[in-house]
Design an enzyme around this catalytic site. Structure first.
Site, PDB file in Angstrom:
ATOM      1  N   TYR A  24     -11.668  17.570 -13.579  1.00 14.58           N
ATOM      2  CA  TYR A  24     -12.773  17.664 -14.527  1.00 14.58           C
ATOM      3  C   TYR A  24     -12.885  16.381 -15.341  1.00 14.58           C
ATOM      4  CZ  TYR A  24     -13.001  22.739 -13.664  1.00 14.58           C
ATOM      5  OH  TYR A  24     -13.124  23.986 -13.086  1.00 14.58           O
TER       6      TYR A  24
ATOM      7  N   SER B 181      -8.003  29.372  -6.531  1.00 14.48           N
ATOM      8  CA  SER B 181      -9.410  29.330  -6.926  1.00 14.48           C
ATOM      9  C   SER B 181     -10.265  29.126  -5.686  1.00 14.48           C
ATOM     10  CB  SER B 181      -9.660  28.203  -7.932  1.00 14.48           C
ATOM     11  OG  SER B 181     -11.035  28.158  -8.313  1.00 14.48           O
TER      12      SER B 181
END
Length: 309
Positions: free
Chosen positions: A18, A123
């Site tokens: 991120y 994920s």
């Protein structure tokens, strides 16, 4: 972040990829700046893409994927950026078909054994991949993936409600879902089929993912039209309850008993306050209202009675 914490939020999620690792830096800074006790917050991050994979040609080839090398080095780098001794949860951000599952399971257990993480999970893994990880973990007497972080919202629900259904009773899998508002579409802000100013699609269109969505929007891609159709369909239900479309969409996700936590994002403090109101909407979602939403969305997964009994 402080607005969320003051409202009762104690779980914050990051990833090494991120903003090129900057989200982790900001996370660590926030903990210190606001004087939060480490034991009072739950911090997670995710390993797969690395923080510098796209920084220069030839760099990052060893910092992508789920090799033992990247899992260990990636964890160390994340902890350094956050200036923390450990994270509560560490996720395999995507499955890695090029690395043997035993290597992946052993590496994440190494992080737990060395005190760098308390639990590990996945994920956007498929149900079979999660089951495979558990089979390996059980064979080796190790810890399997305890949580999964998938996309889940009124529009995107097949995987959570159908594919993962066997995992909940068998492994006790808990979900920390993202994209409850489907990138803002379920708030109704795009219902007029234009991109308003001061929205994510308008202000962040240079981001690679966002630019793709903007391109689809401009081309009236069927996926975009479907998002808008569902958003328009749930508006009368939200209006009848006296809540916003966004609050209804968030409450709908919270209502699912297999959801441990709903991850939300905000670009303004006002959005945080607005999102928190979704907790008051959950009790309004009777079975009748849930059935209305299913009918409006028209996409409730059809379960196989032979598989699920």
């Amino acid at each position: 972040m402080k607005a969320a914490y003051d409202a009762g939020v104690n779980f914050f999620d990051c990833a090494e990829s991120y903003a090129g690792g900057k989200s982790e830096i900001v996370m660590g800074q926030a903990i210190k700046r606001f004087g939060w006790n480490r034991c009072d917050v739950v911090i997670s991050t995710k390993i797969y893409w690395g923080a510098d994979a796209n920084s220069a040609p030839g760099r990052g080839q060893n910092s992508v994927g789920l090799s033992r090398k990247h899992i260990v080095e990636g964890m160390n780098a994340s902890l350094k950026r956050m200036d923390l001794e450990y994270v509560d949860l560490i996720y395999a951000h995507r499955p890695d078909k090029l690395t043997p599952m035993e290597e992946v399971v052993r590496a994440f257990n190494h992080l737990i054994d060395t005190g760098k993480a308390f639990y590990w999970g996945t994920s956007e893994w498929g149900a079979e991949e999660i089951s495979d990880a558990w089979r390996v973990a059980d064979k080796l007497g190790l810890i399997g993936p305890l949580m999964e972080q998938p996309q889940y919202n009124i529009i995107w629900r097949e995987r959570v409600e159908k594919e993962y259904a066997p995992l909940y009773p068998k492994y006790g899998t808990g979900l920390t879902t993202y994209s409850a508002l489907k990138g803002g579409f379920l708030t109704g802000k795009y219902d007029n089929e234009v991109i308003p100013e001061n929205t994510r699609l308008h202000s962040a269109s240079k981001h690679s993912y966002i630019s793709t969505v903007v391109e689809k929007f401009e081309k009236k891609d069927p996926e975009i039209i479907r998002n808008i159709v569902v958003s328009r369909a749930i508006k009368p239900i939200a209006d009848k309850l006296g809540v916003t479309q966004g609050q209804l969409a968030l409450a709908w996700v919270i209502k699912n008993p297999n959801i441990s936590s709903v991850l939300t994002g905000a670009s303004r403090v006002e959005q945080v306050h607005d999102n928190m109101q979704a907790l008051k909407v959950v009790p309004l979602l009777t079975q009748e209202v849930m059935d209305e939403i299913d009918a409006a969305a028209g996409n409730k997964p059809v379960m196989d009675p032979k598989r699920f009994g």
